[in-house]
Design a protein around this motif. Structure first.
Motif, PDB file in Angstrom:
ATOM      1  N   MET A  14      -6.690   7.417   0.573  1.00  8.42           N
ATOM      2  CA  MET A  14      -7.237   6.268   1.290  1.00  8.42           C
ATOM      3  C   MET A  14      -7.528   5.111   0.333  1.00  8.42           C
ATOM      4  SD  MET A  14      -7.301   7.005   4.552  1.00  8.42           S
ATOM      5  CE  MET A  14      -5.648   7.574   4.072  1.00  8.42           C
ATOM      6  N   ILE A  15      -8.067   5.431  -0.825  1.00  3.43           N
ATOM      7  CA  ILE A  15      -8.364   4.400  -1.822  1.00  3.43           C
ATOM      8  C   ILE A  15      -7.078   3.740  -2.306  1.00  3.43           C
ATOM      9  CG2 ILE A  15      -9.189   4.070  -4.190  1.00  3.43           C
ATOM     10  CD1 ILE A  15     -11.416   6.080  -3.554  1.00  3.43           C
ATOM     11  N   THR A  16      -6.048   4.552  -2.517  1.00  5.68           N
ATOM     12  CA  THR A  16      -4.761   4.006  -2.962  1.00  5.68           C
ATOM     13  C   THR A  16      -4.170   3.056  -1.925  1.00  5.68           C
ATOM     14  OG1 THR A  16      -4.293   5.984  -4.271  1.00  5.68           O
ATOM     15  CG2 THR A  16      -2.418   4.590  -3.673  1.00  5.68           C
ATOM     16  N   LEU A  17      -4.191   3.481  -0.667  1.00  4.56           N
ATOM     17  CA  LEU A  17      -3.561   2.691   0.390  1.00  4.56           C
ATOM     18  C   LEU A  17      -4.331   1.424   0.713  1.00  4.56           C
ATOM     19  CD1 LEU A  17      -2.382   5.540   2.799  1.00  4.56           C
ATOM     20  CD2 LEU A  17      -1.014   4.231   1.172  1.00  4.56           C
ATOM     21  N   VAL A  18      -5.657   1.465   0.594  1.00  7.42           N
ATOM     22  CA  VAL A  18      -6.438   0.265   0.870  1.00  7.42           C
ATOM     23  C   VAL A  18      -6.484  -0.655  -0.347  1.00  7.42           C
ATOM     24  CG1 VAL A  18      -8.791   0.904   0.146  1.00  7.42           C
ATOM     25  CG2 VAL A  18      -8.449  -0.435   2.234  1.00  7.42           C
ATOM     26  N   GLY A  19      -6.160  -0.101  -1.526  1.00  3.80           N
ATOM     27  CA  GLY A  19      -6.277  -0.883  -2.751  1.00  3.80           C
ATOM     28  C   GLY A  19      -5.037  -1.664  -3.143  1.00  3.80           C
ATOM     29  N   ARG A  74       1.151   7.346  10.461  1.00  3.63           N
ATOM     30  CA  ARG A  74       2.026   7.617   9.315  1.00  3.63           C
ATOM     31  C   ARG A  74       3.306   6.766   9.346  1.00  3.63           C
ATOM     32  NH1 ARG A  74       3.713  11.658   5.523  1.00  3.63           N
ATOM     33  NH2 ARG A  74       5.969  11.974   5.617  1.00  3.63           N
ATOM     34  N   PRO A  75       4.070   6.734  10.451  1.00  7.38           N
ATOM     35  CA  PRO A  75       5.285   5.908  10.451  1.00  7.38           C
ATOM     36  C   PRO A  75       4.995   4.424  10.218  1.00  7.38           C
ATOM     37  CG  PRO A  75       5.304   7.450  12.287  1.00  7.38           C
ATOM     38  CD  PRO A  75       3.940   7.494  11.707  1.00  7.38           C
ATOM     39  N   ALA A  76       3.914   3.921  10.805  1.00  8.19           N
ATOM     40  CA  ALA A  76       3.575   2.509  10.610  1.00  8.19           C
ATOM     41  C   ALA A  76       3.275   2.213   9.151  1.00  8.19           C
ATOM     42  CB  ALA A  76       2.387   2.127  11.498  1.00  8.19           C
ATOM     43  N   LEU A  78       4.312   3.881   6.430  1.00  9.77           N
ATOM     44  CA  LEU A  78       5.524   3.990   5.608  1.00  9.77           C
ATOM     45  C   LEU A  78       6.446   2.786   5.804  1.00  9.77           C
ATOM     46  CD1 LEU A  78       6.297   7.806   6.033  1.00  9.77           C
ATOM     47  CD2 LEU A  78       5.257   6.660   4.066  1.00  9.77           C
ATOM     48  N   ALA A  79       6.554   2.299   7.042  1.00  7.87           N
ATOM     49  CA  ALA A  79       7.377   1.123   7.296  1.00  7.87           C
ATOM     50  C   ALA A  79       6.812  -0.103   6.588  1.00  7.87           C
ATOM     51  CB  ALA A  79       7.486   0.872   8.801  1.00  7.87           C
ATOM     52  N   GLY A  80       5.492  -0.231   6.592  1.00 11.88           N
ATOM     53  CA  GLY A  80       4.862  -1.354   5.908  1.00 11.88           C
ATOM     54  C   GLY A  80       5.116  -1.333   4.413  1.00 11.88           C
ATOM     55  N   ILE A  81       5.056  -0.160   3.813  1.00 14.37           N
ATOM     56  CA  ILE A  81       5.279  -0.051   2.373  1.00 14.37           C
ATOM     57  C   ILE A  81       6.726  -0.407   2.020  1.00 14.37           C
ATOM     58  CG2 ILE A  81       5.320   1.561   0.425  1.00 14.37           C
ATOM     59  CD1 ILE A  81       2.998   3.058   1.791  1.00 14.37           C
ATOM     60  N   VAL A  82       7.681  -0.020   2.862  1.00 12.01           N
ATOM     61  CA  VAL A  82       9.082  -0.382   2.625  1.00 12.01           C
ATOM     62  C   VAL A  82       9.249  -1.902   2.654  1.00 12.01           C
ATOM     63  CG1 VAL A  82      11.417  -0.276   3.570  1.00 12.01           C
ATOM     64  CG2 VAL A  82      10.036   1.806   3.443  1.00 12.01           C
ATOM     65  N   LEU A  83       8.655  -2.569   3.639  1.00 14.05           N
ATOM     66  CA  LEU A  83       8.743  -4.029   3.718  1.00 14.05           C
ATOM     67  C   LEU A  83       8.079  -4.683   2.515  1.00 14.05           C
ATOM     68  CD1 LEU A  83       9.712  -6.404   5.438  1.00 14.05           C
ATOM     69  CD2 LEU A  83       7.483  -6.372   6.596  1.00 14.05           C
ATOM     70  N   ALA A 180       2.374   8.271  -0.329  1.00 14.95           N
ATOM     71  CA  ALA A 180       2.117   8.326   1.111  1.00 14.95           C
ATOM     72  C   ALA A 180       3.113   9.247   1.819  1.00 14.95           C
ATOM     73  CB  ALA A 180       2.183   6.919   1.699  1.00 14.95           C
ATOM     74  N   LEU A 181       4.363   9.198   1.406  1.00 15.44           N
ATOM     75  CA  LEU A 181       5.386  10.036   2.026  1.00 15.44           C
ATOM     76  C   LEU A 181       5.058  11.513   1.893  1.00 15.44           C
ATOM     77  CD1 LEU A 181       8.200  10.060   3.422  1.00 15.44           C
ATOM     78  CD2 LEU A 181       9.200  10.207   1.119  1.00 15.44           C
ATOM     79  N   SER A 182       4.500  11.898   0.746  1.00 15.61           N
ATOM     80  CA  SER A 182       4.241  13.315   0.482  1.00 15.61           C
ATOM     81  C   SER A 182       2.864  13.788   0.960  1.00 15.61           C
ATOM     82  CB  SER A 182       4.374  13.600  -1.020  1.00 15.61           C
ATOM     83  OG  SER A 182       3.406  12.870  -1.755  1.00 15.61           O
TER      84      SER A 182
END
Length: 397
Positions: A14-19, A74-76, A78-83, A180-182
């Motif tokens: 969570m810290i990684t994704l929000v940071g 999860r899909p949302a 991962l899609a955001g990180i790709v963009l 995030a994928l793993s």
């Protein structure tokens, strides 16, 4: 068919994704003077790389909030990180300033998933006092991450040039995506409302709720102060006081210390006071500290200014996690969409406040402290006028 919630995500994830969205914004700050020279633009123009980021970010949080309800969390994400990765690649290869701004918008649009989807996951995974403490820790990360950005950006620019900053962002996108994928589970519960959420009804609920307004002004105002600082500080400490990019980068540790200490204080105070009481005291403290920062700027003393900045952000970091945690209580049935609309509005406010700082930029070091003080007073009035009279529990201040 909706996925059954599989597990509670780890705090580290969570810290990684929000940071990472926060680092993506502030890592630009040490290179602003260099970008100004490389693309032959004015200081006001180069600061647009900050305010335009939040314009796209605001649109993105609405998009990903709704897609998180439709596709799943999860899909949302991962899609955001790709963009976000695509936007970083575009930044690296940009040869014109207008093209750079365009890819900055793409980068922000992708990065915004890290904010709204992560907060949605947290709000549905952690409740009560546990939720307040989790938000305190991730709020510290939200302040710590942009504090680390200038340190990373300053070092990369000094030793490898400003293009290395874009390369760093590309590497970060790949690393965050693989993490995030793993490790990211689907947290959307089975009984969540259908994807055909009536958005107009969600908007009407939010607009008519004064607590949402009050906390939205707090969250937007605090982040507006933070990123106005990052837009203006390089021209104070690098241009005015003569700090090197690396020296300026180390100042990020001042904000990092304020965020970490603020999180510790929140965890302690929640054992004695309600979240609203904690937020109130944090804002009062920041108002007083910002007054001291104005005096330090008048004396032209950088050490005193750094101290005033630390104390001001300490108060703000005491208030922020409580606002994040309490803002959308009662919206669990439409959490993704509500988070999207709520985040859209406060990020528009962040963009407007950051743009306001670039518009006010005049080379005087007193401008930023005055701006921070005025916004701190405004947030205190919003809390007292909109939230405290209507909290859903007795608050004895």
């Amino acid at each position: 068919m909706k996925n059954v919630r599989q597990s509670v995500p780890s705090l580290g994830l969570m810290i990684t994704l929000v940071g990472f969205p926060q680092i993506s914004e502030s890592i630009f700050t040490p290179v602003l003077p260099q970008l100004r020279r490389a693309f032959t633009v004015s200081a006001n123009q180069v600061q647009l790389t900050m305010s335009t980021y939040f314009m796209a970010f605001a649109v993105g949080v609405l998009l990903w909030g709704q897609l998180a309800d439709k596709w799943g969390r999860r899909p949302a994400m991962l899609a955001g990180i790709v963009l976000y990765l695509v936007g970083n690649l575009g930044l690296y290869f940009s040869q014109q300033f207008s093209i750079l701004i365009g890819w900055r918008l793409v980068q922000a649009l992708g990065a915004s998933a890290g904010s709204v989807v992560t907060q949605t996951i947290m709000r549905e995974s952690f409740r009560g006092i546990t939720g307040a403490k989790v938000f305190a820790r991730t709020s510290a990360a939200m302040a710590l991450a942009p504090a680390l950005g200038p340190l990373i950006g300053g070092a990369m620019q000094t030793y490898l040039g400003y293009h290395s900053v874009f390369a760093t962002l590309i590497a970060m996108a790949v690393a965050v995506g693989l993490y995030a994928l793993s490790r990211l589970p689907e947290t959307q519960p089975r009984n969540v409302q259908s994807p055909r959420v009536h958005q107009w009804r969600v908007v009407c609920r939010l607009v008519s709720d004064p607590i949402v307004w009050g906390y939205g002004l707090l969250i937007g105002g605090i982040n507006g102060i933070l990123f106005s600082y990052y837009a203006e500080a390089p021209f104070i400490f690098i241009t005015h006081f003569g700090y090197s990019a690396v020296q300026y980068g180390w100042l990020g540790l001042v904000l990092a210390s304020a965020s970490l200490l603020g999180a510790l204080i929140v965890n302690h105070l929640l054992s004695f006071w309600t979240p609203e009481q904690v937020a109130l005291r944090g804002l009062v403290f920041s108002v007083v500290a910002s007054g001291g920062l104005i005096l330090a700027a008048a004396w032209q003393r950088p050490v005193f200014m750094i101290g005033g900045i630390f104390l001001t952000f300490l108060g703000l970091n005491v208030a922020l996690p409580n606002a994040l945690n309490r803002a959308l209580i009662g919206y669990e049935d439409v959490m993704g969409s509500a988070s999207g609309w709520f985040s859209l509005n406060y990020y528009l406010l962040v963009s407007a406040l950051t743009y306001g700082m670039s518009w006010l930029h005049n080379g005087a070091i007193q401008t930023l402290p005055l701006y921070m003080a005025v916004l701190s007073v405004g947030m205190l009035l919003a809390l007292v006028g909109l939230v405290l009279p209507r909290v859903r529990e007795d608050v004895m201040v």
